[in-house]
Design a protein around this motif. Structure first.
Motif, PDB file in Angstrom:
ATOM      1  N   LYS A  22       1.750  74.015 -46.472  1.00  0.00           N
ATOM      2  CA  LYS A  22       2.044  75.233 -45.713  1.00  0.00           C
ATOM      3  C   LYS A  22       1.481  75.105 -44.309  1.00  0.00           C
ATOM      4  O   LYS A  22       0.718  74.180 -44.012  1.00  0.00           O
ATOM      5  N   VAL A  23       1.833  76.055 -43.472  1.00  0.00           N
ATOM      6  CA  VAL A  23       1.234  76.186 -42.146  1.00  0.00           C
ATOM      7  C   VAL A  23       0.292  77.386 -42.185  1.00  0.00           C
ATOM      8  O   VAL A  23       0.693  78.477 -42.604  1.00  0.00           O
ATOM      9  N   VAL A  24      -0.960  77.159 -41.792  1.00  0.00           N
ATOM     10  CA  VAL A  24      -1.933  78.246 -41.733  1.00  0.00           C
ATOM     11  C   VAL A  24      -1.840  78.864 -40.342  1.00  0.00           C
ATOM     12  O   VAL A  24      -2.259  78.269 -39.348  1.00  0.00           O
ATOM     13  N   ARG A  25      -1.303  80.051 -40.285  1.00  0.00           N
ATOM     14  CA  ARG A  25      -1.027  80.684 -39.003  1.00  0.00           C
ATOM     15  C   ARG A  25      -2.219  81.537 -38.536  1.00  0.00           C
ATOM     16  O   ARG A  25      -3.189  81.724 -39.273  1.00  0.00           O
ATOM     17  N   SER A  26      -2.134  82.017 -37.317  1.00  0.00           N
ATOM     18  CA  SER A  26      -3.204  82.831 -36.739  1.00  0.00           C
ATOM     19  C   SER A  26      -3.498  84.035 -37.635  1.00  0.00           C
ATOM     20  O   SER A  26      -2.581  84.745 -38.058  1.00  0.00           O
ATOM     21  N   ASN A  84      -2.882  76.464 -37.221  1.00  0.00           N
ATOM     22  CA  ASN A  84      -2.625  76.959 -35.875  1.00  0.00           C
ATOM     23  C   ASN A  84      -3.873  77.615 -35.280  1.00  0.00           C
ATOM     24  O   ASN A  84      -4.794  77.989 -36.007  1.00  0.00           O
ATOM     25  N   PRO A  85      -3.928  77.767 -33.949  1.00  0.00           N
ATOM     26  CA  PRO A  85      -5.043  78.493 -33.336  1.00  0.00           C
ATOM     27  C   PRO A  85      -5.186  79.870 -33.966  1.00  0.00           C
ATOM     28  O   PRO A  85      -4.185  80.581 -34.147  1.00  0.00           O
ATOM     29  N   GLY A  86      -6.412  80.248 -34.325  1.00  0.00           N
ATOM     30  CA  GLY A  86      -6.641  81.532 -34.981  1.00  0.00           C
ATOM     31  C   GLY A  86      -6.574  81.457 -36.488  1.00  0.00           C
ATOM     32  O   GLY A  86      -6.954  82.399 -37.184  1.00  0.00           O
ATOM     33  N   THR A 139     -15.192  73.855 -50.427  1.00  0.00           N
ATOM     34  CA  THR A 139     -16.532  73.449 -50.825  1.00  0.00           C
ATOM     35  C   THR A 139     -16.717  71.943 -50.693  1.00  0.00           C
ATOM     36  O   THR A 139     -17.838  71.456 -50.621  1.00  0.00           O
ATOM     37  N   GLY A 140     -15.591  71.209 -50.663  1.00  0.00           N
ATOM     38  CA  GLY A 140     -15.640  69.760 -50.503  1.00  0.00           C
ATOM     39  C   GLY A 140     -15.109  69.328 -49.149  1.00  0.00           C
ATOM     40  O   GLY A 140     -15.349  69.980 -48.128  1.00  0.00           O
ATOM     41  N   ASN A 141     -14.358  68.216 -49.146  1.00  0.00           N
ATOM     42  CA  ASN A 141     -13.779  67.676 -47.917  1.00  0.00           C
ATOM     43  C   ASN A 141     -12.482  68.409 -47.553  1.00  0.00           C
ATOM     44  O   ASN A 141     -11.836  69.007 -48.420  1.00  0.00           O
ATOM     45  N   ILE A 142     -12.098  68.304 -46.283  1.00  0.00           N
ATOM     46  CA  ILE A 142     -10.826  68.871 -45.823  1.00  0.00           C
ATOM     47  C   ILE A 142     -10.028  67.773 -45.131  1.00  0.00           C
ATOM     48  O   ILE A 142     -10.531  67.103 -44.222  1.00  0.00           O
ATOM     49  N   PHE A 143      -8.797  67.589 -45.586  1.00  0.00           N
ATOM     50  CA  PHE A 143      -7.876  66.628 -44.966  1.00  0.00           C
ATOM     51  C   PHE A 143      -6.625  67.387 -44.533  1.00  0.00           C
ATOM     52  O   PHE A 143      -5.973  68.033 -45.350  1.00  0.00           O
ATOM     53  N   VAL A 144      -6.319  67.326 -43.247  1.00  0.00           N
ATOM     54  CA  VAL A 144      -5.160  68.024 -42.707  1.00  0.00           C
ATOM     55  C   VAL A 144      -4.131  66.990 -42.284  1.00  0.00           C
ATOM     56  O   VAL A 144      -4.349  66.233 -41.336  1.00  0.00           O
ATOM     57  N   MET A 145      -3.027  66.953 -43.005  1.00  0.00           N
ATOM     58  CA  MET A 145      -1.929  66.043 -42.647  1.00  0.00           C
ATOM     59  C   MET A 145      -1.013  66.776 -41.674  1.00  0.00           C
ATOM     60  O   MET A 145       0.103  67.158 -41.992  1.00  0.00           O
ATOM     61  N   GLY A 146      -1.559  67.020 -40.501  1.00  0.00           N
ATOM     62  CA  GLY A 146      -0.869  67.765 -39.468  1.00  0.00           C
ATOM     63  C   GLY A 146      -1.852  68.029 -38.347  1.00  0.00           C
ATOM     64  O   GLY A 146      -2.851  67.316 -38.186  1.00  0.00           O
ATOM     65  N   SER A 147      -1.615  69.068 -37.566  1.00  0.00           N
ATOM     66  CA  SER A 147      -2.477  69.396 -36.422  1.00  0.00           C
ATOM     67  C   SER A 147      -3.531  70.418 -36.823  1.00  0.00           C
ATOM     68  O   SER A 147      -3.206  71.464 -37.386  1.00  0.00           O
ATOM     69  N   LEU A 148      -4.785  70.098 -36.530  1.00  0.00           N
ATOM     70  CA  LEU A 148      -5.885  71.027 -36.767  1.00  0.00           C
ATOM     71  C   LEU A 148      -6.255  71.659 -35.425  1.00  0.00           C
ATOM     72  O   LEU A 148      -6.931  71.047 -34.595  1.00  0.00           O
ATOM     73  N   LEU A 149      -5.790  72.887 -35.208  1.00  0.00           N
ATOM     74  CA  LEU A 149      -6.004  73.587 -33.940  1.00  0.00           C
ATOM     75  C   LEU A 149      -6.882  74.827 -34.101  1.00  0.00           C
ATOM     76  O   LEU A 149      -7.329  75.385 -33.104  1.00  0.00           O
ATOM     77  N   GLY A 150      -7.112  75.239 -35.335  1.00  0.00           N
ATOM     78  CA  GLY A 150      -7.923  76.423 -35.599  1.00  0.00           C
ATOM     79  C   GLY A 150      -9.319  76.046 -36.060  1.00  0.00           C
ATOM     80  O   GLY A 150      -9.948  75.134 -35.515  1.00  0.00           O
ATOM     81  N   ILE A 151      -9.800  76.740 -37.081  1.00  0.00           N
ATOM     82  CA  ILE A 151     -11.153  76.547 -37.598  1.00  0.00           C
ATOM     83  C   ILE A 151     -11.103  75.843 -38.945  1.00  0.00           C
ATOM     84  O   ILE A 151     -10.257  76.163 -39.789  1.00  0.00           O
ATOM     85  N   ALA A 152     -12.011  74.884 -39.149  1.00  0.00           N
ATOM     86  CA  ALA A 152     -12.129  74.203 -40.441  1.00  0.00           C
ATOM     87  C   ALA A 152     -13.594  74.203 -40.853  1.00  0.00           C
ATOM     88  O   ALA A 152     -14.465  73.845 -40.060  1.00  0.00           O
TER      89      ALA A 152
END
Length: 228
Positions: free
Chosen positions: A108-112, A129-131, A137-150
């Motif tokens: 999915k796309v995580v939107r503002s 997306n920004p916003g 609790t573990g690792n985060i892998f984003v197969m796309g653009s990470l522009l917001g908060i992780a």
């Protein structure tokens, strides 16, 4: 028939004492033999408290039994149980461990304004997306653009990492460490990861390939991601 004389074995280590309880004996027999052994020991009042690790083998003990051991060992003996080590865990603990060690795949796309939370590792096939915010609790892998908060290692895991195909976040968080976006505009970076560098005591951004050397316990699935 089990020989009750070998139920309890106590060995000294550089870190304290290790107490082995034979898992073929009943718990009551183990308690009785331990009480007998402890009755032969009278520590001096100024002796330091000695940490004890209890090795249970293929035995599971409940909280009440743990408290019984803690009370018996600590009662006027200058000992303190630091850990219980067992090959057996409760079903609920096993299910919790499985949940925390699994990789959840989300497409999915995580939107503002949206927040995506996960127990264990998170593999997001899509953008943040920004916003928008993703946390795990573990690792985060984003197969796309990470522009917001992780936020990885949400429960305090400082070994957690954040990786993205395109890294230009507004904020990275790993456990209780925070790395904010710079005040100036950046072009972002491709195939990078964020992790805690203990020598610098902060989150650093580095090439994705460093994970295989800096995180020795990285799973086979994650290695396949790094190596294609």
């Amino acid at each position: 028939m089990f020989d009750g004389n070998g139920t309890i074995t106590i060995k000294g280590t550089k870190d304290g004492l290790t107490l082995f309880i034979n898992d073929r004996a009943s718990f009551d027999n183990a308690i009785n033999e331990l009480a007998e052994k402890l009755s032969e020991y009278t520590p001096k009042k100024d002796e330091p408290i000695v940490p004890v690790t209890v090795k249970l083998g293929n035995r599971y003990i409940n909280d009440e039994q743990k408290q019984q051991l803690e009370k018996m060992i600590g009662n006027n003996h200058r000992f303190s149980i630091e850990a219980f080590d067992s090959n057996v865990i409760h079903r609920e603990e096993a299910l919790k461990w499985k949940q925390e060690s699994d990789i959840q795949v989300v497409n999915k796309v995580v939107r503002s304004g949206q927040v995506l939370e996960n127990t264990g590792d998170l593999l997001l096939i899509g953008d943040v997306n920004p916003g928008g915010k993703v946390s795990a609790t573990g690792n985060i892998f984003v197969m796309g653009s990470l522009l917001g908060i992780a936020h990885a290692g949400q429960n305090g895991d400082r070994e957690a990492v954040i990786a993205a195909s395109y890294m230009n976040p507004s904020q990275l968080r790993i456990a209780d460490y925070i790395s904010r976006a710079p005040d100036y505009e950046t072009d972002g970076v491709y195939l990078e990861c964020g992790l805690i560098d203990n020598t610098q005591n902060k989150i650093v951004i580095d090439r994705l390939q460093v994970l295989s050397s800096m995180r020795k316990d990285i799973s086979g699935f994650e290695r396949r991601m790094l190596n294609g």
